[in-house]
Design a protein around this motif. Structure first.
Motif, short mmCIF file in Angstrom:
data_model
loop_
_atom_site.label_atom_id
_atom_site.label_comp_id
_atom_site.label_asym_id
_atom_site.label_seq_id
_atom_site.Cartn_x
_atom_site.Cartn_y
_atom_site.Cartn_z
N ALA A 36 0.49 -1.31 0.07
CA ALA A 36 -0.07 -0.62 0.08
C ALA A 36 1.28 1.26 0.30
CB ALA A 36 -1.34 -0.41 1.00
N ILE A 43 0.82 -0.02 -9.27
CA ILE A 43 -0.55 0.50 -8.41
C ILE A 43 -1.80 0.05 -8.79
CG2 ILE A 43 -1.32 1.02 -11.11
CD1 ILE A 43 -1.07 4.82 -8.76
N HIS A 44 -2.19 -1.09 -9.23
CA HIS A 44 -3.35 -1.77 -9.22
C HIS A 44 -3.42 -2.50 -7.76
CE1 HIS A 44 -4.51 -1.00 -13.05
NE2 HIS A 44 -2.97 -1.48 -13.62
N LYS A 46 -1.17 -1.46 -5.81
CA LYS A 46 -1.09 -0.76 -4.73
C LYS A 46 -2.09 0.00 -4.02
CE LYS A 46 1.52 3.39 -3.45
NZ LYS A 46 2.84 4.36 -3.64
N ASN A 47 -3.06 0.25 -5.01
CA ASN A 47 -4.79 0.34 -5.16
C ASN A 47 -5.72 -0.38 -4.14
OD1 ASN A 47 -4.69 2.28 -5.48
ND2 ASN A 47 -5.39 2.66 -7.95
N TRP A 48 -5.11 -1.65 -4.43
CA TRP A 48 -6.33 -3.37 -3.97
C TRP A 48 -6.21 -3.26 -2.56
CZ3 TRP A 48 -4.18 -7.46 -2.00
CH2 TRP A 48 -4.71 -8.59 -1.66
N LYS A 50 -5.05 -1.15 -0.49
CA LYS A 50 -5.19 0.58 0.35
C LYS A 50 -7.10 0.07 0.09
CE LYS A 50 -1.90 4.03 -0.96
NZ LYS A 50 -2.17 4.32 -2.11
N GLY A 51 -7.24 -0.29 -0.77
CA GLY A 51 -8.74 -0.73 -0.08
C GLY A 51 -9.07 -2.02 0.81
#
Length: 81
Positions: A36, A43-44, A46-48, A50-51
């Motif tokens: 994260a 980037i994908h 990283k966003n996953w 964080k979610g």
């Protein structure tokens, strides 16, 4: 030498490995934090990550709310019984 493309789409094997690693106790939480907040992560992913961390936090807040609510009711029922 390969250059890292942080915007490329991950394939099914990479997602399966990512989800498997994140499901391991303690190691999974550490890896979610690394993915994260790392500048080198895809980037994908990283966003996953964080979610997923946001969902974990919401789950813990709800779990503790129920624990205190129902735990308090149980203690009060024993005190006034």
């Amino acid at each position: 030498m390969q250059t890292l493309d942080h915007n490329r789409t991950l394939d099914a094997k990479e997602w399966a490995l990512t989800i498997f690693i994140s499901s391991l106790p303690l190691i999974g939480i550490i890896m979610l934090l690394v993915w994260a907040f790392s500048d080198d992560a895809n980037i994908h992913k990283k966003n996953w990550a964080k979610g997923t961390l946001i969902l974990w936090i919401i789950g813990f807040v709800i779990a503790f709310a129920f624990l205190f609510l129902f735990g308090g009711i149980a203690i009060l029922s024993q005190v006034f019984n």
